[in-house]
Write an enzyme that holds these catalytic residues in place. Structure first.
Site, PDB file in Angstrom:
ATOM      1  N   PHE A 134     -18.385  -8.860  28.628  1.00  0.00           N
ATOM      2  CA  PHE A 134     -18.216 -10.137  29.324  1.00  0.00           C
ATOM      3  C   PHE A 134     -18.477 -11.260  28.330  1.00  0.00           C
ATOM      4  O   PHE A 134     -19.538 -11.334  27.730  1.00  0.00           O
ATOM      5  CB  PHE A 134     -19.171 -10.278  30.515  1.00  0.00           C
ATOM      6  CG  PHE A 134     -18.957 -11.562  31.264  1.00  0.00           C
ATOM      7  CD1 PHE A 134     -17.990 -11.640  32.255  1.00  0.00           C
ATOM      8  CD2 PHE A 134     -19.676 -12.703  30.941  1.00  0.00           C
ATOM      9  CE1 PHE A 134     -17.761 -12.842  32.928  1.00  0.00           C
ATOM     10  CE2 PHE A 134     -19.447 -13.905  31.605  1.00  0.00           C
ATOM     11  CZ  PHE A 134     -18.492 -13.973  32.598  1.00  0.00           C
ATOM     12  N   ASP A 218     -21.995 -11.950  20.363  1.00  0.00           N
ATOM     13  CA  ASP A 218     -22.181 -12.836  21.506  1.00  0.00           C
ATOM     14  C   ASP A 218     -23.601 -12.684  22.042  1.00  0.00           C
ATOM     15  O   ASP A 218     -23.913 -11.741  22.760  1.00  0.00           O
ATOM     16  CB  ASP A 218     -21.141 -12.521  22.588  1.00  0.00           C
ATOM     17  CG  ASP A 218     -21.244 -13.463  23.785  1.00  0.00           C
ATOM     18  OD1 ASP A 218     -22.224 -14.232  23.855  1.00  0.00           O
ATOM     19  OD2 ASP A 218     -20.350 -13.427  24.647  1.00  0.00           O
ATOM     20  N   LYS A 247     -27.148 -19.468  27.305  1.00  0.00           N
ATOM     21  CA  LYS A 247     -27.949 -19.441  28.539  1.00  0.00           C
ATOM     22  C   LYS A 247     -29.362 -20.047  28.443  1.00  0.00           C
ATOM     23  O   LYS A 247     -29.644 -21.053  29.062  1.00  0.00           O
ATOM     24  CB  LYS A 247     -28.006 -18.023  29.095  1.00  0.00           C
ATOM     25  CG  LYS A 247     -26.673 -17.603  29.727  1.00  0.00           C
ATOM     26  CD  LYS A 247     -26.753 -16.267  30.417  1.00  0.00           C
ATOM     27  CE  LYS A 247     -25.550 -16.011  31.317  1.00  0.00           C
ATOM     28  NZ  LYS A 247     -24.388 -15.423  30.658  1.00  0.00           N
TER      29      LYS A 247
HETATM   30  C1  PLP Z   1     -22.954 -15.643  30.627  1.00  0.00           C
HETATM   31  C2  PLP Z   1     -22.247 -15.153  29.440  1.00  0.00           C
HETATM   32  C3  PLP Z   1     -21.143 -15.844  28.895  1.00  0.00           C
HETATM   33  C4  PLP Z   1     -20.554 -17.046  29.578  1.00  0.00           C
HETATM   34  O1  PLP Z   1     -21.427 -18.109  29.628  1.00  0.00           O
HETATM   35  P1  PLP Z   1     -21.101 -19.374  30.599  1.00  0.00           P
HETATM   36  O2  PLP Z   1     -22.188 -20.346  30.258  1.00  0.00           O
HETATM   37  O3  PLP Z   1     -21.180 -18.861  31.996  1.00  0.00           O
HETATM   38  O4  PLP Z   1     -19.760 -19.848  30.246  1.00  0.00           O
HETATM   39  C5  PLP Z   1     -20.591 -15.386  27.726  1.00  0.00           C
HETATM   40  N1  PLP Z   1     -21.078 -14.301  27.104  1.00  0.00           N
HETATM   41  C6  PLP Z   1     -22.133 -13.599  27.588  1.00  0.00           C
HETATM   42  C7  PLP Z   1     -22.638 -12.414  26.842  1.00  0.00           C
HETATM   43  C8  PLP Z   1     -22.735 -13.994  28.784  1.00  0.00           C
HETATM   44  O5  PLP Z   1     -23.756 -13.297  29.284  1.00  0.00           O
END
Ligand code: PLP
Length: 385
Positions: A134, A218, A247
């Site tokens: 994700f 990521d 986050k």
């Molecule tokens: C939550 C998340 C995203 C997306 O972040 P948003 O602030 O919701 O756009 C991207 N990569 C990872 C690994 C995430 O957990």
């Protein structure tokens, strides 16, 4: 004006896009690891805004920094310099061991920046991503997000191939002359708290070096102490070419960042990328205060210790419906043999907020400041359920 629960929900139903499945709970305020709803009922929060409130809700140092900054300067755009952005950039560079930072406002936006940079730096177009990955919902980020349901209505997306997670050979086989980069999470979050085997990231790093392909990590969910290190990459000792985070970056304030090694970062020149709000004075003040709190309260170590404690406690539960318990710091998943939505509802009724991901994985990502007693309460209640 104070709205009650029904009035709030009715307005959402009438005026807000119906893109979320929300819990029947309207939250009024929160402090530390406790959230209070509009009726005054309190909940122990094991969700923390999805791994956002690592320093706890409304940490006084973050609140104070936001208040003071708001009185002085909120926003000026990136047409000018501000002290806060300079200080935060230096701090982040030191914490991540990456040379340069691009500030943005969310995880997906950080991923967009990373993909654009990888394309520009490599001169190539395709990405290798992993199954159950994700990376966000904007179009570039969606193109490397695996779930068919999220992708299908928006195809064609940017070209990407998906390989099984935790399989370095699959990455080696998937890289070809069109590959701009490999993108993955050091621990898969939305995919169900999937922790790769010990040598995986190191091997992927070696493969990317050997094939001269960029590695994008990521760390949007795993950053700022969540997994018992400042960033999860430290568990494997690798340094990616490009990294994203967001986050927990601003202590609850919306903020994101894309970082890169100098050799890669230098491919972005004036005009290649931009964000109106990115790194604004208020967001940077929140992030600086947030990082200070994590250091001062030794929350990285605490995440490691409490994570181990939580896993042990969960392992002591009735095992009837438990398939597996996985944890890295306070990023813990309990995979069940049944769907977990009912458990989330029952827990909420009893005063504990939990999150369910991948249908059958209970995800625990509480504030790193949560007390042992609060964790104990959450766990013993789970046993009853
Ligand atoms: C939550 C998340 C995203 C997306 O972040 P948003 O602030 O919701 O756009 C991207 N990569 C990872 C690994 C995430 O957990």
């Amino acid at each position: 004006m104070t709205l009650n629960y029904d009035e709030i929900v009715r307005k959402y139903e009438k005026y807000v896009f119906q893109t979320y499945t929300r819990q029947p709970l309207a939250i009024k305020k929160a402090c530390g690891a406790v959230v209070t709803d509009v009726n005054g009922k309190e909940y122990i929060d094991c969700v923390a805004g999805i791994a956002v409130n690592n320093v706890g809700h409304c940490h006084p140092a973050v609140v104070d920094a936001i208040k003071r900054q708001a009185e002085q300067l909120i926003h000026v755009s990136n047409l000018y310099y501000t002290e806060n952005q300079a200080l935060l950039a230096e701090e982040l560079s030191k914490l991540t061991m990456l040379d340069r930072v691009f500030f943005c406002n969310s995880g997906a936006e950080a991923v967009e920046g990373a993909l654009k940079l990888a394309r520009k730096a490599s001169g190539k177009k395709e990405f290798v991503a992993t199954e159950h990955a994700f990376h966000g919902r904007t179009r570039g980020a969606l193109s490397v997000t695996h779930k068919e349901k999220y992708r299908k209505p928006f195809e064609p997306l940017a070209p990407a191939v998906f390989v099984p997670y935790n399989d370095a050979d699959a990455i080696r086989a998937a890289i070809n002359e069109n590959t701009a980069g490999v993108i993955l999470e050091p621990v898969q979050g939305e995919g169900g708290v999937i922790i790769p085997s010990d040598g995986y990231l190191k091997e992927v790093r070696e493969i990317c070096d050997e094939k001269d392909t960029l590695l994008i990590l990521d760390e949007v969910q795993t950053g700022f102490g969540r997994t018992g290190k400042w960033f999860a990459k430290e568990h494997s000792g690798i340094i990616p070419d490009i990294m994203t985070t967001a986050k927990a970056m601003g202590g609850g304030f919306p903020m994101g960042a894309m970082l890169a090694r100098e050799e890669v970062a230098s491919n972005f020149v004036r005009g290649d990328h931009a964000s109106t709000f990115g790194g604004n004075a208020l967001a940077c003040a929140a992030a600086i205060a947030n990082i200070e709190v994590i250091k001062k309260e030794k929350l990285v170590k605490r995440s490691e210790e409490l994570g181990d404690y939580l896993v042990k406690r969960l392992e002591g539960l009735n095992k009837d419906y438990v398939k597996e318990i996985r944890g890295k710091g306070l990023m813990v998943g309990m995979e069940l043999s049944i769907k977990c939505e009912d458990i989330v509802s029952k827990a909420r009724e009893q005063g504990v907020l939990l999150n369910c991901t991948s249908e059958s994985v209970l995800r625990f990502v509480p504030p790193l400041t949560i007390t042992k007693e609060q964790l104990d309460t959450a766990v013993s209640m789970l046993n009853d359920i």
